[in-house]
Design a protein around this motif. Structure first.
Motif, short mmCIF file in Angstrom:
data_model
loop_
_atom_site.label_atom_id
_atom_site.label_comp_id
_atom_site.label_asym_id
_atom_site.label_seq_id
_atom_site.Cartn_x
_atom_site.Cartn_y
_atom_site.Cartn_z
N TYR A 262 10.85 4.87 21.23
CA TYR A 262 9.59 4.13 21.11
C TYR A 262 9.74 2.64 20.84
O TYR A 262 8.86 1.86 21.24
CB TYR A 262 8.69 4.77 20.06
N PRO A 263 10.80 2.17 20.16
CA PRO A 263 10.93 0.72 19.96
C PRO A 263 10.99 -0.08 21.27
O PRO A 263 10.66 -1.27 21.28
CB PRO A 263 12.23 0.58 19.16
N LEU A 264 11.38 0.55 22.37
CA LEU A 264 11.36 -0.17 23.65
C LEU A 264 9.93 -0.42 24.11
O LEU A 264 9.67 -1.31 24.91
CB LEU A 264 12.15 0.59 24.72
N LEU A 265 8.99 0.35 23.56
CA LEU A 265 7.56 0.16 23.84
C LEU A 265 6.87 -0.62 22.72
O LEU A 265 5.65 -0.74 22.71
CB LEU A 265 6.87 1.52 24.00
N ARG A 266 7.64 -1.12 21.79
CA ARG A 266 7.08 -1.73 20.58
C ARG A 266 6.04 -2.83 20.85
O ARG A 266 4.97 -2.82 20.21
CB ARG A 266 8.21 -2.28 19.70
N PRO A 267 6.29 -3.79 21.75
CA PRO A 267 5.28 -4.84 21.97
C PRO A 267 3.93 -4.27 22.40
O PRO A 267 2.87 -4.75 21.97
CB PRO A 267 5.90 -5.71 23.06
N ILE A 268 3.96 -3.23 23.24
CA ILE A 268 2.71 -2.62 23.71
C ILE A 268 2.04 -1.86 22.58
O ILE A 268 0.82 -1.95 22.38
CB ILE A 268 2.98 -1.67 24.91
N ILE A 269 2.83 -1.11 21.81
CA ILE A 269 2.28 -0.34 20.68
C ILE A 269 1.65 -1.29 19.66
O ILE A 269 0.55 -1.05 19.16
CB ILE A 269 3.38 0.52 20.02
N GLN A 270 2.34 -2.39 19.36
CA GLN A 270 1.80 -3.36 18.39
C GLN A 270 0.50 -3.96 18.89
O GLN A 270 -0.46 -4.13 18.12
CB GLN A 270 2.83 -4.48 18.14
N ASN A 271 0.44 -4.27 20.18
CA ASN A 271 -0.76 -4.85 20.76
C ASN A 271 -1.95 -3.88 20.67
O ASN A 271 -3.08 -4.29 20.36
CB ASN A 271 -0.49 -5.23 22.22
N VAL A 272 -1.68 -2.62 20.91
CA VAL A 272 -2.74 -1.61 20.86
C VAL A 272 -3.21 -1.38 19.43
O VAL A 272 -4.42 -1.29 19.16
CB VAL A 272 -2.25 -0.27 21.49
N MET A 273 -2.28 -1.29 18.49
CA MET A 273 -2.63 -0.97 17.10
C MET A 273 -3.14 -2.19 16.33
O MET A 273 -3.85 -2.04 15.34
CB MET A 273 -1.42 -0.37 16.38
N GLY A 274 -2.75 -3.39 16.77
CA GLY A 274 -3.16 -4.61 16.07
C GLY A 274 -2.14 -5.05 15.03
O GLY A 274 -1.36 -4.23 14.52
N ASN A 275 -2.14 -6.34 14.72
CA ASN A 275 -1.15 -6.89 13.79
C ASN A 275 -1.34 -6.45 12.35
O ASN A 275 -0.47 -6.67 11.51
CB ASN A 275 -1.17 -8.42 13.87
N GLN A 276 -2.49 -5.83 12.05
CA GLN A 276 -2.73 -5.35 10.68
C GLN A 276 -1.95 -4.07 10.38
O GLN A 276 -1.85 -3.65 9.23
CB GLN A 276 -4.23 -5.11 10.43
N VAL A 277 -1.38 -3.46 11.42
CA VAL A 277 -0.58 -2.24 11.25
C VAL A 277 0.91 -2.60 11.32
O VAL A 277 1.37 -3.19 12.30
CB VAL A 277 -0.92 -1.19 12.33
N THR A 278 1.65 -2.24 10.28
CA THR A 278 3.09 -2.49 10.23
C THR A 278 3.83 -1.36 10.95
O THR A 278 3.62 -0.18 10.63
CB THR A 278 3.58 -2.56 8.77
N LEU A 279 4.65 -1.71 11.92
CA LEU A 279 5.43 -0.71 12.64
C LEU A 279 6.80 -0.53 11.97
O LEU A 279 7.48 -1.50 11.65
CB LEU A 279 5.63 -1.12 14.10
N ILE A 280 7.19 0.72 11.78
CA ILE A 280 8.47 1.05 11.16
C ILE A 280 9.38 1.65 12.23
O ILE A 280 9.06 2.68 12.83
CB ILE A 280 8.30 2.07 10.02
N ASP A 281 10.51 1.01 12.46
CA ASP A 281 11.51 1.49 13.41
C ASP A 281 12.49 2.37 12.64
O ASP A 281 13.35 1.87 11.92
CB ASP A 281 12.22 0.28 14.03
N SER A 282 12.33 3.68 12.77
CA SER A 282 13.15 4.61 11.98
C SER A 282 14.64 4.44 12.28
O SER A 282 15.48 4.59 11.39
CB SER A 282 12.72 6.06 12.24
N GLY A 283 14.96 4.10 13.51
CA GLY A 283 16.37 3.92 13.89
C GLY A 283 17.00 2.71 13.23
O GLY A 283 18.12 2.78 12.71
N ALA A 284 16.28 1.59 13.23
CA ALA A 284 16.81 0.38 12.60
C ALA A 284 17.01 0.58 11.11
O ALA A 284 18.00 0.12 10.53
CB ALA A 284 15.85 -0.79 12.85
N GLU A 285 16.07 1.31 10.49
CA GLU A 285 16.20 1.59 9.05
C GLU A 285 17.44 2.44 8.77
O GLU A 285 18.07 2.33 7.71
CB GLU A 285 14.95 2.32 8.54
#
Length: 269
Positions: A187-210
């Motif tokens: 899903y992080p490869l889709l991150r820019p699209i996901i962030q755009n859909v959810m809005g900047n008020q939602v923090t995205l957590i990349d489980s792999g990077a963590e």
């Protein structure tokens, strides 16, 4: 003396998002990656089959004399992590616990969303891990079965991807969550699209990077970390059960590696 590498396994190319973070945080470490692209996606498969496939990938990388194994796939982590941890003599790390911890730390209103494969959602591992740390947290889980094929077909930049993501996440937009776990390493490869859909008020957590932060800690704890003054250069070796060409196209773009060698892997099928 030859360096021992860290092994990474995934159902396809998704685990490369974890490898990218490993290359950034742990540049001295050799990396051996196996993506089971021929049998991807794992999400719709029965748990027992996912466990079998995960063991097959594990045995393949154990033959490379790895010093640690990272199950860089949420579906495989849910199905097989505990079993593999018990039976291997080397440290084994999954992606679900680190992602859960990071989400609890990030949320301000205690409402956390999880998007993942059907298999990961069905396992309920994210809600379980989150509630073990914070029983008051509210968790909304959503299976996104169309996301992995978008990434595996190298279509994650396309207009189709934007449409699919927007339609899939529609209900989450009004759920009240302020934190969203990307509970699949694709899903992080889709991150820019996901962030755009959810809005900047939602923090995205990349489980792999963590996860790589946990890997780094364990390398130090078990005294397995490579030193920067080691004369032997770090290796980057990539294996796939599917098309080496398609894998190379996605991997070289994502990891910014121009000269990449991708080898065919034969597993138990």
């Amino acid at each position: 003396m030859k360096k021992q590498g860290i092994g990474f396994i995934d159902s396809g190319v998704g685990g490369l998002t974890v490898v990218k973070e490993a290359m950034r945080q742990l540049p001295n470490e050799s990396i051996y990656y196996l993506g089971d692209t021929a049998r991807c996606p794992y999400g719709p498969r029965p748990e027992e089959q996912v466990r079998q496939f995960t063991w097959e990938m594990t045995h393949f990388l154990l033959e490379k004399d790895i010093k640690m194994l990272v199950i860089a796939c949420n579906t495989a982590t849910a199905a097989a992590l505990e079993d593999i941890k018990k039976k291997l003599a080397i440290p084994v790390v999954g992606v679900i616990l680190p992602g859960s911890r990071a989400a609890i730390k990030a949320t301000k209103n205690n409402q956390i969303g999880v998007i993942a494969t059907a298999g990961t959602v069905k396992s309920e591992m994210y809600p379980k891990m989150i509630h073990e740390k914070d029983a008051t947290a509210k968790v909304a889980s959503l299976a996104c079965p169309k996301f992995v094929p978008l990434v595996e077909s190298n279509s994650y930049h396309s207009p189709v991807a934007k449409k699919v993501v927007a339609e899939t996440l529609q209900n989450l937009q009004t759920s009240g969550i302020d934190t969203l776990i990307l509970g699949c390493t694709h899903y992080p490869l889709l991150r820019p699209i996901i962030q755009n859909v959810m809005g900047n008020q939602v923090t995205l957590i990349d489980s792999g990077a963590e996860t790589i932060s946990e890997v780094s800690t364990l390398l130090d704890y078990f005294d397995l970390a490579e030193k920067s003054d080691c004369s032997e250069p770090a290796e980057r070796r990539f294996y796939t059960t599917g098309s080496t060409q398609l894998f190379k196209e996605i991997a070289s773009e994502w990891l910014k590696i121009e000269e990449m060698s991708v080898e065919q892997a034969k597993l138990g099928f």
